[in-house]
Design a protein around this motif. Structure first.
Motif, PDB file in Angstrom:
ATOM      1  N   VAL A  24     -44.573   5.729 -29.215  1.00  0.00           N
ATOM      2  CA  VAL A  24     -43.885   4.705 -30.013  1.00  0.00           C
ATOM      3  C   VAL A  24     -42.542   4.350 -29.373  1.00  0.00           C
ATOM      4  CG1 VAL A  24     -42.797   4.274 -32.221  1.00  0.00           C
ATOM      5  CG2 VAL A  24     -45.053   5.239 -32.135  1.00  0.00           C
ATOM      6  N   ILE A  25     -41.830   5.363 -28.852  1.00  0.00           N
ATOM      7  CA  ILE A  25     -40.547   5.066 -28.204  1.00  0.00           C
ATOM      8  C   ILE A  25     -40.768   4.135 -27.011  1.00  0.00           C
ATOM      9  CG2 ILE A  25     -38.666   6.072 -26.868  1.00  0.00           C
ATOM     10  CD1 ILE A  25     -38.963   8.552 -28.622  1.00  0.00           C
ATOM     11  N   MET A  26     -41.806   4.457 -26.216  1.00  0.00           N
ATOM     12  CA  MET A  26     -42.030   3.642 -25.021  1.00  0.00           C
ATOM     13  C   MET A  26     -42.510   2.236 -25.379  1.00  0.00           C
ATOM     14  SD  MET A  26     -43.506   6.260 -22.195  1.00  0.00           S
ATOM     15  CE  MET A  26     -44.656   7.187 -23.167  1.00  0.00           C
ATOM     16  N   LEU A  27     -43.305   2.125 -26.483  1.00  0.00           N
ATOM     17  CA  LEU A  27     -43.796   0.806 -26.885  1.00  0.00           C
ATOM     18  C   LEU A  27     -42.693  -0.053 -27.489  1.00  0.00           C
ATOM     19  CD1 LEU A  27     -47.261   1.574 -28.451  1.00  0.00           C
ATOM     20  CD2 LEU A  27     -46.809   0.252 -26.415  1.00  0.00           C
ATOM     21  N   SER A  28     -41.664   0.594 -28.053  1.00  0.00           N
ATOM     22  CA  SER A  28     -40.638  -0.186 -28.740  1.00  0.00           C
ATOM     23  C   SER A  28     -39.380  -0.343 -27.890  1.00  0.00           C
ATOM     24  CB  SER A  28     -40.304   0.466 -30.079  1.00  0.00           C
ATOM     25  OG  SER A  28     -39.778   1.751 -29.854  1.00  0.00           O
ATOM     26  N   LEU A  29     -39.499  -0.127 -26.590  1.00  0.00           N
ATOM     27  CA  LEU A  29     -38.351  -0.354 -25.705  1.00  0.00           C
ATOM     28  C   LEU A  29     -38.677  -1.536 -24.814  1.00  0.00           C
ATOM     29  CD1 LEU A  29     -37.365   3.202 -24.505  1.00  0.00           C
ATOM     30  CD2 LEU A  29     -36.278   1.824 -26.237  1.00  0.00           C
ATOM     31  N   ARG A  30     -37.775  -2.491 -24.783  1.00  0.00           N
ATOM     32  CA  ARG A  30     -38.052  -3.619 -23.908  1.00  0.00           C
ATOM     33  C   ARG A  30     -37.572  -3.334 -22.495  1.00  0.00           C
ATOM     34  NH1 ARG A  30     -35.847  -8.197 -27.587  1.00  0.00           N
ATOM     35  NH2 ARG A  30     -34.988  -6.329 -28.515  1.00  0.00           N
ATOM     36  N   ARG A  31     -36.439  -2.647 -22.402  1.00  0.00           N
ATOM     37  CA  ARG A  31     -35.912  -2.287 -21.097  1.00  0.00           C
ATOM     38  C   ARG A  31     -35.683  -0.783 -21.071  1.00  0.00           C
ATOM     39  NH1 ARG A  31     -31.003  -4.082 -21.278  1.00  0.00           N
ATOM     40  NH2 ARG A  31     -31.285  -4.879 -23.378  1.00  0.00           N
ATOM     41  N   ARG A  32     -35.632  -0.243 -19.866  1.00  0.00           N
ATOM     42  CA  ARG A  32     -35.421   1.191 -19.734  1.00  0.00           C
ATOM     43  C   ARG A  32     -34.071   1.605 -20.308  1.00  0.00           C
ATOM     44  NH1 ARG A  32     -37.760   4.850 -16.255  1.00  0.00           N
ATOM     45  NH2 ARG A  32     -36.499   6.699 -15.867  1.00  0.00           N
ATOM     46  N   GLU A  33     -33.092   0.715 -20.225  1.00  0.00           N
ATOM     47  CA  GLU A  33     -31.737   1.065 -20.663  1.00  0.00           C
ATOM     48  C   GLU A  33     -31.649   1.171 -22.186  1.00  0.00           C
ATOM     49  OE1 GLU A  33     -32.067  -1.933 -18.580  1.00  0.00           O
ATOM     50  OE2 GLU A  33     -32.223  -0.408 -17.012  1.00  0.00           O
ATOM     51  N   ASP A  34     -32.642   0.573 -22.894  1.00  0.00           N
ATOM     52  CA  ASP A  34     -32.587   0.621 -24.352  1.00  0.00           C
ATOM     53  C   ASP A  34     -32.735   2.035 -24.893  1.00  0.00           C
ATOM     54  OD1 ASP A  34     -32.155  -1.994 -24.478  1.00  0.00           O
ATOM     55  OD2 ASP A  34     -34.174  -2.579 -25.107  1.00  0.00           O
ATOM     56  N   ALA A  35     -33.287   2.950 -24.065  1.00  0.00           N
ATOM     57  CA  ALA A  35     -33.470   4.321 -24.539  1.00  0.00           C
ATOM     58  C   ALA A  35     -32.123   5.011 -24.744  1.00  0.00           C
ATOM     59  CB  ALA A  35     -34.313   5.116 -23.550  1.00  0.00           C
ATOM     60  N   VAL A  36     -31.119   4.632 -23.949  1.00  0.00           N
ATOM     61  CA  VAL A  36     -29.805   5.253 -24.059  1.00  0.00           C
ATOM     62  C   VAL A  36     -29.003   4.484 -25.101  1.00  0.00           C
ATOM     63  CG1 VAL A  36     -27.737   5.924 -22.821  1.00  0.00           C
ATOM     64  CG2 VAL A  36     -29.926   5.914 -21.667  1.00  0.00           C
ATOM     65  N   ARG A  37     -28.516   5.206 -26.101  1.00  0.00           N
ATOM     66  CA  ARG A  37     -27.841   4.549 -27.202  1.00  0.00           C
ATOM     67  C   ARG A  37     -26.612   5.350 -27.575  1.00  0.00           C
ATOM     68  NH1 ARG A  37     -30.832   3.180 -31.179  1.00  0.00           N
ATOM     69  NH2 ARG A  37     -29.365   4.022 -32.669  1.00  0.00           N
ATOM     70  N   PRO A  38     -25.631   4.728 -28.192  1.00  0.00           N
ATOM     71  CA  PRO A  38     -24.435   5.475 -28.552  1.00  0.00           C
ATOM     72  C   PRO A  38     -24.746   6.575 -29.556  1.00  0.00           C
ATOM     73  CG  PRO A  38     -24.437   3.301 -29.550  1.00  0.00           C
ATOM     74  CD  PRO A  38     -25.524   3.306 -28.545  1.00  0.00           C
TER      75      PRO A  38
END
Lengths: 104, 166
Positions: free
Chosen positions: B75-89
């Motif tokens: 689900v995490i991989m399906l709901s990320l548009r870019r690789r950078e979206d995984a890193v969040r504040p």
């Protein structure tokens, strides 16, 4: 050898539940909230199994209850993740802050 | 006749699970958080082994470390548009911290007061065969209801995640 009683297991479960509670309230990503909910469910399982082992090991009520808790939390996580995917498909975001269509 | 839980093994597993939970909450990458959760689940499976719940330990690792973590990662991989979206504040919530500390201290008081009512671990612990027998005789009806719950959950998940034209 150091021996460990039921209070140690209860304390560990309490710490895990507290951490899960904080995560469920604080994190802004829907998937992270679901992960924290899993952590809380698991800590309850640990408590139930530990107390069953220490108090009435032959009845095994705790283990049976833990199995049912596991079933419910597996169903919950499956539905939760399907819901997250459905929300992502509609709004292109899984941030909890963007889910405000019911806000007055 | 009593049995004991090895304190050293318990300490290692407790450290692993609490450390994993803290790592899950403090990491900035959602992918790393899923792997920390996997580590916590394996440690809890070890704790179940300490409590002579072998069947539960194996099923726990199978379900949580196997199925749930993989589903989370998908689900995490399906709901990320870019690789950078995984890193969040890092999200910090004062209200959440107050709530958690309040809850933790209440439970701590309860454990400190009543936690030592049972101190000795009985020696006899039934094995997996006894658990299975109990599950299919005394708990047969709840067992069937649980399978129904799983069926409804599967159908609901498929229903929700199907493609909708709009």
């Amino acid at each position: 050898m150091i021996e460990v009683g039921p209070a140690a297991f209860m304390g560990l479960a309490a710490v895990l539940f507290t951490l899960g509670l904080y995560g469920a309230v604080a994190r802004k990503s829907a998937v992270m909230v679901l992960m924290s909910l899993e952590l809380m469910a698991v800590s309850v399982n640990l408590n139930v199994v530990a107390l069953s082992r220490f108090v009435t090991p032959t009845e095994m009520t705790g283990q049976v209850f833990a199995i049912f808790t596991m079933v419910v939390s597996a169903a919950e996580i499956g539905l939760g993740l399907a819901l997250v995917l459905a929300i992502y498909r509609q709004t292109r975001s899984i941030e909890l802050t963007t889910m405000d269509s019911l806000k007055g | 006749m009593t049995e004991t839980v090895n304190g050293v093994v318990f300490a290692i597993l407790a450290f692993a699970s609490i450390g994993g939970a803290i790592g899950m909450l403090t990491t900035r990458n959602v992918m790393h958080a899923a792997f920390w959760l996997l580590e916590v689940m394996v440690a809890i499976g070890g704790l179940f082994l300490l409590l002579s719940a072998e069947y539960l330990a194996v099923v726990h690792v199978l379900v949580y470390a196997g199925a749930v973590s993989v589903m989370m990662l998908f689900v995490i991989m399906l709901s990320l548009r870019r690789r950078e979206d995984a890193v969040r504040p890092v999200d910090v919530s004062i209200g959440g911290a107050v709530l958690a500390i309040l809850f933790g201290s209440i439970v701590y008081i309860a454990i400190a007061q009543y936690g030592d009512r049972v101190a000795e671990m009985p020696a006899e612990a039934p094995d997996t065969a006894a658990l299975g027998e109990l599950l299919f005789t005394r708990w047969a009806l709840p067992f069937e209801v649980a399978s129904l719950v799983l069926l409804v959950a599967v159908v609901g998940a498929v229903w929700w995640s199907r493609e909708v034209d709009r």
